[in-house]
Design a protein around this motif. Structure first.
Motif, PDB file in Angstrom:
ATOM      1  N   GLU A   1      29.408  47.493  33.603  1.00  0.00           N
ATOM      2  CA  GLU A   1      30.768  47.887  33.254  1.00  0.00           C
ATOM      3  C   GLU A   1      30.772  49.244  32.567  1.00  0.00           C
ATOM      4  OE1 GLU A   1      32.260  44.666  30.958  1.00  0.00           O
ATOM      5  OE2 GLU A   1      32.917  43.516  32.697  1.00  0.00           O
ATOM      6  N   GLU A   2      29.768  49.463  31.724  1.00  0.00           N
ATOM      7  CA  GLU A   2      29.664  50.743  31.057  1.00  0.00           C
ATOM      8  C   GLU A   2      29.413  51.859  32.063  1.00  0.00           C
ATOM      9  OE1 GLU A   2      27.847  49.038  26.829  1.00  0.00           O
ATOM     10  OE2 GLU A   2      26.547  50.005  28.304  1.00  0.00           O
ATOM     11  N   LYS A   3      28.618  51.545  33.088  1.00  0.00           N
ATOM     12  CA  LYS A   3      28.299  52.544  34.117  1.00  0.00           C
ATOM     13  C   LYS A   3      29.524  52.877  34.954  1.00  0.00           C
ATOM     14  CE  LYS A   3      25.303  53.343  38.110  1.00  0.00           C
ATOM     15  NZ  LYS A   3      24.231  52.795  38.965  1.00  0.00           N
ATOM     16  N   PHE A   4      30.289  51.875  35.296  1.00  0.00           N
ATOM     17  CA  PHE A   4      31.421  52.072  36.192  1.00  0.00           C
ATOM     18  C   PHE A   4      32.741  52.312  35.450  1.00  0.00           C
ATOM     19  CE2 PHE A   4      28.406  50.329  39.102  1.00  0.00           C
ATOM     20  CZ  PHE A   4      28.772  50.796  40.344  1.00  0.00           C
ATOM     21  N   GLY A   5      32.701  52.283  34.124  1.00  0.00           N
ATOM     22  CA  GLY A   5      33.931  52.461  33.374  1.00  0.00           C
ATOM     23  C   GLY A   5      34.484  51.125  32.918  1.00  0.00           C
ATOM     24  N   LYS A   6      35.718  51.127  32.480  1.00  0.00           N
ATOM     25  CA  LYS A   6      36.307  49.909  31.929  1.00  0.00           C
ATOM     26  C   LYS A   6      37.206  49.194  32.935  1.00  0.00           C
ATOM     27  CE  LYS A   6      36.024  51.376  27.123  1.00  0.00           C
ATOM     28  NZ  LYS A   6      36.762  51.594  25.857  1.00  0.00           N
ATOM     29  N   PHE A   7      37.025  49.465  34.168  1.00  0.00           N
ATOM     30  CA  PHE A   7      37.730  48.770  35.236  1.00  0.00           C
ATOM     31  C   PHE A   7      39.243  48.827  35.068  1.00  0.00           C
ATOM     32  CE2 PHE A   7      33.553  46.774  35.041  1.00  0.00           C
ATOM     33  CZ  PHE A   7      33.127  47.030  36.316  1.00  0.00           C
ATOM     34  N   LYS A   8      39.766  50.027  35.130  1.00  0.00           N
ATOM     35  CA  LYS A   8      41.205  50.211  35.044  1.00  0.00           C
ATOM     36  C   LYS A   8      41.883  49.787  36.339  1.00  0.00           C
ATOM     37  CE  LYS A   8      40.899  54.021  31.721  1.00  0.00           C
ATOM     38  NZ  LYS A   8      41.190  55.457  31.462  1.00  0.00           N
ATOM     39  N   THR A   9      41.139  49.751  37.437  1.00  0.00           N
ATOM     40  CA  THR A   9      41.707  49.373  38.730  1.00  0.00           C
ATOM     41  C   THR A   9      40.848  48.304  39.396  1.00  0.00           C
ATOM     42  OG1 THR A   9      40.469  50.923  40.129  1.00  0.00           O
ATOM     43  CG2 THR A   9      42.432  51.780  39.004  1.00  0.00           C
ATOM     44  N   PRO A  10      41.439  47.534  40.303  1.00  0.00           N
ATOM     45  CA  PRO A  10      40.670  46.534  41.054  1.00  0.00           C
ATOM     46  C   PRO A  10      39.582  47.173  41.925  1.00  0.00           C
ATOM     47  CG  PRO A  10      43.028  46.149  41.278  1.00  0.00           C
ATOM     48  CD  PRO A  10      42.865  47.492  40.636  1.00  0.00           C
ATOM     49  N   PHE A  11      39.775  48.416  42.301  1.00  0.00           N
ATOM     50  CA  PHE A  11      38.825  49.069  43.202  1.00  0.00           C
ATOM     51  C   PHE A  11      37.505  49.373  42.502  1.00  0.00           C
ATOM     52  CE2 PHE A  11      43.222  50.289  44.297  1.00  0.00           C
ATOM     53  CZ  PHE A  11      43.324  49.515  45.441  1.00  0.00           C
ATOM     54  N   GLU A  12      37.566  49.603  41.213  1.00  0.00           N
ATOM     55  CA  GLU A  12      36.332  49.784  40.448  1.00  0.00           C
ATOM     56  C   GLU A  12      35.541  48.481  40.409  1.00  0.00           C
ATOM     57  OE1 GLU A  12      37.555  53.176  37.211  1.00  0.00           O
ATOM     58  OE2 GLU A  12      38.385  51.166  36.957  1.00  0.00           O
ATOM     59  N   ALA A  13      36.255  47.368  40.328  1.00  0.00           N
ATOM     60  CA  ALA A  13      35.586  46.070  40.363  1.00  0.00           C
ATOM     61  C   ALA A  13      34.925  45.841  41.718  1.00  0.00           C
ATOM     62  CB  ALA A  13      36.582  44.956  40.056  1.00  0.00           C
ATOM     63  N   GLU A  14      35.608  46.246  42.814  1.00  0.00           N
ATOM     64  CA  GLU A  14      35.021  46.104  44.151  1.00  0.00           C
ATOM     65  C   GLU A  14      33.801  47.009  44.305  1.00  0.00           C
ATOM     66  OE1 GLU A  14      35.883  43.622  45.704  1.00  0.00           O
ATOM     67  OE2 GLU A  14      38.003  43.469  46.186  1.00  0.00           O
ATOM     68  N   ASP A  15      33.842  48.187  43.686  1.00  0.00           N
ATOM     69  CA  ASP A  15      32.679  49.071  43.711  1.00  0.00           C
ATOM     70  C   ASP A  15      31.484  48.407  43.022  1.00  0.00           C
ATOM     71  OD1 ASP A  15      34.114  51.023  45.035  1.00  0.00           O
ATOM     72  OD2 ASP A  15      34.571  52.183  43.229  1.00  0.00           O
ATOM     73  N   LEU A  16      31.749  47.746  41.913  1.00  0.00           N
ATOM     74  CA  LEU A  16      30.678  47.048  41.208  1.00  0.00           C
ATOM     75  C   LEU A  16      30.119  45.923  42.071  1.00  0.00           C
ATOM     76  CD1 LEU A  16      28.916  46.347  38.796  1.00  0.00           C
ATOM     77  CD2 LEU A  16      30.862  45.128  37.795  1.00  0.00           C
TER      78      LEU A  16
ATOM     79  N   PRO B   1      40.271  43.036  36.940  1.00  0.00           N
ATOM     80  CA  PRO B   1      41.564  43.477  37.484  1.00  0.00           C
ATOM     81  C   PRO B   1      41.671  43.165  38.975  1.00  0.00           C
ATOM     82  CG  PRO B   1      40.133  45.373  37.137  1.00  0.00           C
ATOM     83  CD  PRO B   1      39.444  44.200  36.502  1.00  0.00           C
ATOM     84  N   VAL B   2      42.887  42.833  39.421  1.00  0.00           N
ATOM     85  CA  VAL B   2      43.125  42.479  40.818  1.00  0.00           C
ATOM     86  C   VAL B   2      44.357  43.203  41.338  1.00  0.00           C
ATOM     87  CG1 VAL B   2      42.049  40.198  40.648  1.00  0.00           C
ATOM     88  CG2 VAL B   2      44.486  40.448  40.163  1.00  0.00           C
ATOM     89  N   ILE B   3      44.409  43.360  42.643  1.00  0.00           N
ATOM     90  CA  ILE B   3      45.601  43.891  43.298  1.00  0.00           C
ATOM     91  C   ILE B   3      46.662  42.785  43.299  1.00  0.00           C
ATOM     92  CG2 ILE B   3      46.552  44.811  45.442  1.00  0.00           C
ATOM     93  CD1 ILE B   3      43.699  45.687  46.177  1.00  0.00           C
ATOM     94  N   THR B   4      47.897  43.137  43.025  1.00  0.00           N
ATOM     95  CA  THR B   4      48.987  42.168  43.119  1.00  0.00           C
ATOM     96  C   THR B   4      49.842  42.496  44.340  1.00  0.00           C
ATOM     97  OG1 THR B   4      50.372  43.505  41.649  1.00  0.00           O
ATOM     98  CG2 THR B   4      49.047  41.756  40.647  1.00  0.00           C
TER      99      THR B   4
END
Length: 262
Positions: free
Chosen positions: A6-21, A43-46
């Motif tokens: 999470e630190e590497k990818f940021g704080k997951f402001k968007t669902p797409f960052e979670a998909e990248d992880l 985070p998820v897309i609504t």
């Protein structure tokens, strides 16, 4: 492990960052950490995947033969993956029923079952095809998911409509409903570019990658036996498709996966 990622990818402001992880962890084979990313805390897309939304989408019948080249090729490829002979086939989220339309045209006989959240979709299916078709939410309805009952289950453009926190529940339903060595076939978009778009007309909740799909299937108890990607070229389809595979200049826009219950 998850904290450092999470630190590497940021704080997951968007669902797409979670998909990248998820893609990153899947590529590394770190399945324990991968599974933790399916927590509802991420985070998820609504999007409005409601009965009324899809009734509006399916207000009138769209014929298979009028679809774009990629859709027609994709459906024909899926048909080539079906078991020979008369099998029990469940179509999860059948929508416009392109698969059933094509099977009827080809004269291919299967025992057809289907479920969709849209009442209009199911009303048309009951009118046009022999089989058992019910209105329902695939994550809530239990009637259609009969234990060890189906030879094949198909989910065409469905998984991208399921929230990450619910996807393994969906896979479990599919796995339990298939007979031993039963076949599970899906298709889903790739490289859709939702993260760069202000609109989401098809109400997609996921931005899938091939590594994510491979990891999900493995963890859900399925062995992938075939995969094929497709390109959404509107003009000069055959030529551009060939060039895309030779030159590797364009990313595929859709994928079909065939897997076996293991």
């Amino acid at each position: 492990m998850i904290k450092s990622q999470e630190e590497k990818f940021g704080k997951f402001k968007t669902p797409f960052e979670a998909e990248d992880l998820r893609t990153n962890l899947a590529q590394k084979g770190n399945y324990q950490a991968f599974l933790k990313t399916y927590s509802s805390n991420y985070p998820v897309i609504t999007a409005p995947n409601t009965s009324s939304f899809w009734d509006k989408k399916f207000d009138s019948l769209e014929k298979f033969e009028n679809q774009d080249s990629m859709t027609r090729e994709k459906i024909d490829f899926i048909i080539s993956l079906l078991p020979e002979g008369k099998s029990k086939m469940l179509d999860v989220g059948l929508g416009q029923a392109y698969l059933e339309q094509r099977l009827k045209k080809l004269g291919t006989k299967h025992n057809l079952y289907g479920i969709d959240i849209s009442k209009k979709s199911i009303t048309r299916a009951r009118k046009n095809f022999d089989g058992e078709f019910i209105v329902g939410d695939i994550l809530k309805n239990k009637k259609i998911f009969k234990k060890s009952f189906y030879d094949v289950i198909v989910a065409i453009e469905v998984t991208e409509h399921i929230p990450p926190a619910k996807i393994f529940e969906f896979y479990k339903r599919i796995h339990n409903s298939l007979r031993p060595k039963g076949i599970f076939i899906i298709s889903t978009p790739l490289n859709e570019g939702l993260r760069y778009s202000k609109i989401n007309p098809s109400a997609h909740l996921r931005e899938y990658t091939i590594p994510i799909l491979k990891a999900e299937f493995k963890l859900a108890g399925f062995k992938i036996t075939q995969m094929k990607t497709f390109f959404a070229f509107s003009k000069f389809y055959t030529l551009k498709k060939l060039l895309a595979r030779l030159l590797r200049r364009w990313g595929a826009n859709n994928i079909v996966i065939k897997a076996v219950k293991s």
